[in-house]
Design a protein around this motif. Structure first.
Motif, PDB file in Angstrom:
ATOM      1  N   LYS A  61      41.055  37.416  40.664  1.00  0.00           N
ATOM      2  CA  LYS A  61      40.823  36.255  40.120  1.00  0.00           C
ATOM      3  C   LYS A  61      41.290  35.622  38.923  1.00  0.00           C
ATOM      4  CE  LYS A  61      36.733  34.861  42.936  1.00  0.00           C
ATOM      5  NZ  LYS A  61      35.127  34.189  43.061  1.00  0.00           N
ATOM      6  N   THR A 104      44.150  33.871  44.756  1.00  0.00           N
ATOM      7  CA  THR A 104      43.039  33.276  45.698  1.00  0.00           C
ATOM      8  C   THR A 104      43.072  34.216  46.960  1.00  0.00           C
ATOM      9  OG1 THR A 104      44.617  31.930  46.995  1.00  0.00           O
ATOM     10  CG2 THR A 104      43.800  30.915  44.730  1.00  0.00           C
ATOM     11  N   TYR A 158      36.815  40.106  49.762  1.00  0.00           N
ATOM     12  CA  TYR A 158      36.874  38.892  48.894  1.00  0.00           C
ATOM     13  C   TYR A 158      36.893  37.643  49.668  1.00  0.00           C
ATOM     14  CZ  TYR A 158      39.595  35.965  45.495  1.00  0.00           C
ATOM     15  OH  TYR A 158      40.132  35.351  44.587  1.00  0.00           O
ATOM     16  N   GLN A 205      33.912  34.856  48.923  1.00  0.00           N
ATOM     17  CA  GLN A 205      34.376  33.715  48.464  1.00  0.00           C
ATOM     18  C   GLN A 205      33.761  32.490  49.600  1.00  0.00           C
ATOM     19  OE1 GLN A 205      35.624  33.482  45.637  1.00  0.00           O
ATOM     20  NE2 GLN A 205      35.915  31.391  45.424  1.00  0.00           N
ATOM     21  N   ASP A 226      35.471  32.027  38.874  1.00  0.00           N
ATOM     22  CA  ASP A 226      35.724  30.938  39.305  1.00  0.00           C
ATOM     23  C   ASP A 226      36.122  29.745  38.429  1.00  0.00           C
ATOM     24  OD1 ASP A 226      36.162  31.518  42.132  1.00  0.00           O
ATOM     25  OD2 ASP A 226      34.015  31.449  42.577  1.00  0.00           O
TER      26      ASP A 226
END
Length: 215
Positions: A66, A71, A89, A93, A106
């Motif tokens: 990140k 992403t 991941y 997320q 984030d």
């Protein structure tokens, strides 16, 4: 005058630009315990053995990606561990989004994407903060440096970016800090003016001699 850490300023931006960032009002920030619990939950859903794949190691890998502005959709793996971490991941997320939550990383990632992809919002904050000063610049990571460039460069090209740092004092590599940002700054802003602070007023010569020898 606005003063704050990168994370606090990003949180401030995202609270104002919540809809554009793709979140619902009153989104929450997961602390370290919440983040680790969500990683464990994602691993459980994927039937992954925590002894073989330590959740803290998986979380650290996700955090690093990140901070490198990667992403889940852009994630690529070069080893089996990275492939496993990439699956976690994706699930991790998705869990954050389902709970209308962000983790600390984030805050940086979402702000960079917001400024990068929304010209009107970028101009808004370029005009709000036409002068930028960053201390301990050697401890910034890629996401933080990218955010600074977005605020200082196109389209207004304010270029009023003042950074204070010393490559020899970079000690947070384990947290994603990249001392090369100092070198990149020199390259990215060739017309910069460099001021060297070479007079020391608070440390004895003996300590300075030892420090310089180590450097």
């Amino acid at each position: 005058l606005t003063i704050g850490t990168f994370h606090s300023l990003c949180a401030r931006i995202l609270r104002v630009e919540t809809e554009s960032a793709g979140f619902q009002p009153n989104w929450v920030i997961y602390d370290s315990a919440d983040q680790l619990a969500l990683v464990r939950s994602a691993m459980h859903d994927l039937n992954l053995d925590e002894k073989r794949y330590p959740p803290k190691a998986i979380h650290a890998h996700i955090s690093n990606r990140k901070n490198e502005l990667v992403t889940p959709e852009e994630y690529r793996s070069s080893s089996y561990f990275e492939m496993i971490a990439g699956r976690v991941y994706q699930s991790y997320q998705a869990g954050l989004l389902a709970n209308n939550a962000m983790d600390f990383d984030d805050l940086l990632l979402r702000t960079v994407l917001l400024l990068r992809d929304n010209l009107a919002i970028r101009v808004k904050y370029q005009e709000k903060w036409p002068y930028l000063l960053v201390d301990e610049f050697q401890d910034t990571n890629l996401a933080q440096y990218t955010m600074l460039r977005l605020l200082a460069d196109e389209p207004t090209h304010n270029g009023n970016l003042f950074v204070v740092g010393d490559e020899d004092q970079s000690v947070y590599r384990f947290r994603g800090a990249d001392y090369r940002n100092v070198q990149n700054f020199r390259t990215d802003y060739p017309n910069h003016h460099e001021i060297l602070l070479e007079q020391n007023y608070r440390i004895t010569h003996a300590i300075l001699d030892v420090a310089n020898a180590l450097i």
